[in-house]
Each structure stands twice: as C-alpha cells, then as structure tokens.
Design an enzyme around this catalytic site. Structure first.
Site, PDB file in Angstrom:
ATOM      1  N   SER A  42       0.844  -1.191   0.000  1.00  0.00           N
ATOM      2  CA  SER A  42       0.000   0.000   0.000  1.00  0.00           C
ATOM      3  C   SER A  42       0.886   1.250   0.000  1.00  0.00           C
ATOM      4  CB  SER A  42      -0.964  -0.005   1.186  1.00  0.00           C
ATOM      5  OG  SER A  42      -0.250   0.016   2.406  1.00  0.00           O
ATOM      6  N   ILE A  44       1.034   4.331   1.593  1.00  0.00           N
ATOM      7  CA  ILE A  44       1.589   4.923   2.812  1.00  0.00           C
ATOM      8  C   ILE A  44       2.540   3.945   3.497  1.00  0.00           C
ATOM      9  CG2 ILE A  44       1.061   5.833   5.112  1.00  0.00           C
ATOM     10  CD1 ILE A  44      -1.519   6.998   3.903  1.00  0.00           C
ATOM     11  N   CYS A  45       2.169   2.688   3.573  1.00  0.00           N
ATOM     12  CA  CYS A  45       3.031   1.690   4.220  1.00  0.00           C
ATOM     13  C   CYS A  45       4.352   1.558   3.474  1.00  0.00           C
ATOM     14  CB  CYS A  45       2.332   0.340   4.311  1.00  0.00           C
ATOM     15  SG  CYS A  45       0.863   0.354   5.353  1.00  0.00           S
ATOM     16  N   THR A  46       4.298   1.569   2.150  1.00  0.00           N
ATOM     17  CA  THR A  46       5.524   1.481   1.366  1.00  0.00           C
ATOM     18  C   THR A  46       6.404   2.692   1.640  1.00  0.00           C
ATOM     19  OG1 THR A  46       4.478   0.149  -0.352  1.00  0.00           O
ATOM     20  CG2 THR A  46       6.483   1.339  -0.967  1.00  0.00           C
ATOM     21  N   LEU A  49       7.964   2.304   5.251  1.00  0.00           N
ATOM     22  CA  LEU A  49       8.988   1.265   5.372  1.00  0.00           C
ATOM     23  C   LEU A  49      10.192   1.538   4.474  1.00  0.00           C
ATOM     24  CD1 LEU A  49       6.831  -0.034   7.126  1.00  0.00           C
ATOM     25  CD2 LEU A  49       7.575  -2.231   6.242  1.00  0.00           C
TER      26      LEU A  49
END
EC number: 1.11.1.29
Length: 153
Positions: A42, A44-46, A49
């Site tokens: 996703s 934002i998660c990418t 991280l």
C-alpha cells in the site's frame, strides 16, 4: 487499549517473510523497534517502510533490532521485501488473524488489519516509546529516532 511507556511488551513468536519464526523472547537483551502497519504494497506503508529502510543505520548503529509486523501472509511479505529491498524482518500476524496486533492494542477488527502502531522496547522488554496513528495517517519517524537516542544515552 494500546500499551503505555513502562509496560512489559507482550511476548510473541511469528513467522517472518521466509517463514522462519522470530520470538521476542529470543531478542531479550536487545532493544527492539516494533513497527505495525496495515498492508504490504500500500502507498503509505511502502513510503514508511522505505524511509525506515533508507535510515536503518540510525537504529542498527544504536543496537536496535527492527521488526515490521502486519496481518499479511508470509508469501506477500516475501515478495514485498524483495521488491523494496528491506533489510529488516517482516513478520506475519496472519493467523490467528491479528492476534499479536490485538495484544498490543493496535488491531482494527472491523477492517481486519493492524493500525500504525510503533513501539520501542528496551533490552528488558519494556515499552520505552509508543505511538499509534490511525489509517491514512502517515507516521513522522523523527520521534522514533529521538527515542532511540534517549535509550542509547
């Protein structure tokens, strides 16, 4: 309810992206940064991280082990790790679905996902820093770095 500073972190054993079991108990004596996130791949998660990947030395140079956790299955995490070049373990809280996120108070049961919870654990397994952000609310990682610096001091 999420954990608070000073709480003892709940123990867990979860498979990583390669289906190797990682146990929090085995890391006792080492500070650990737990980064719960909703979904691999996703936007934002990418972004979060990838920033963690790019600034990983901030944590590892201070002796902190970084673990990222989601409710995604291990094969999804493996593909994402390979695509993005993450050098830290991605743990799968897939089954029982979200059980560890629940114990840390960062599981959204209606959506079936972890929310953006971050916990810095000291070498004794106590919470030294905690931050919980809702879905769609990207985390500012400067607070994590400040907490690591304070823990290392």
């Amino acid at each position: 309810m999420s954990l608070s500073v000073g709480d003892v972190a709940p123990e867990f054993s979860l498979p990583d992206q390669d289906r190797q079991v990682v146990s929090l108990a085995d890391l006792r004596g080492t500070p650990v940064l737990l980064v719960f996130y909703p979904f691999a791949f996703s936007r934002i998660c990418t972004g979060e991280l990838c920033q963690l990947r790019d600034e990983l030395a901030t944590y590892t140079d201070a002796g902190v082990r970084v673990l990222a956790l989601s409710t995604d299955p291990a094969p999804t995490l493996k593909a994402w790790r390979e695509q993005e070049g993450f050098d830290f373990a991605l743990l799968s809280d897939f089954w029982p679905h979200g059980a560890i996120a629940q114990t840390y108070g960062v599981f959204n049961d209606k959506a079936g996902m972890a929310v953006r919870g971050t916990f810095l654990l000291d070498a004794d397994g106590r919470v030294a820093f905690t931050e919980v952000n809702g879905p769609g609310d990207a985390r500012e990682q400067s607070g994590w770095k400040d907490a690591v610096a304070q823990l290392a001091a």
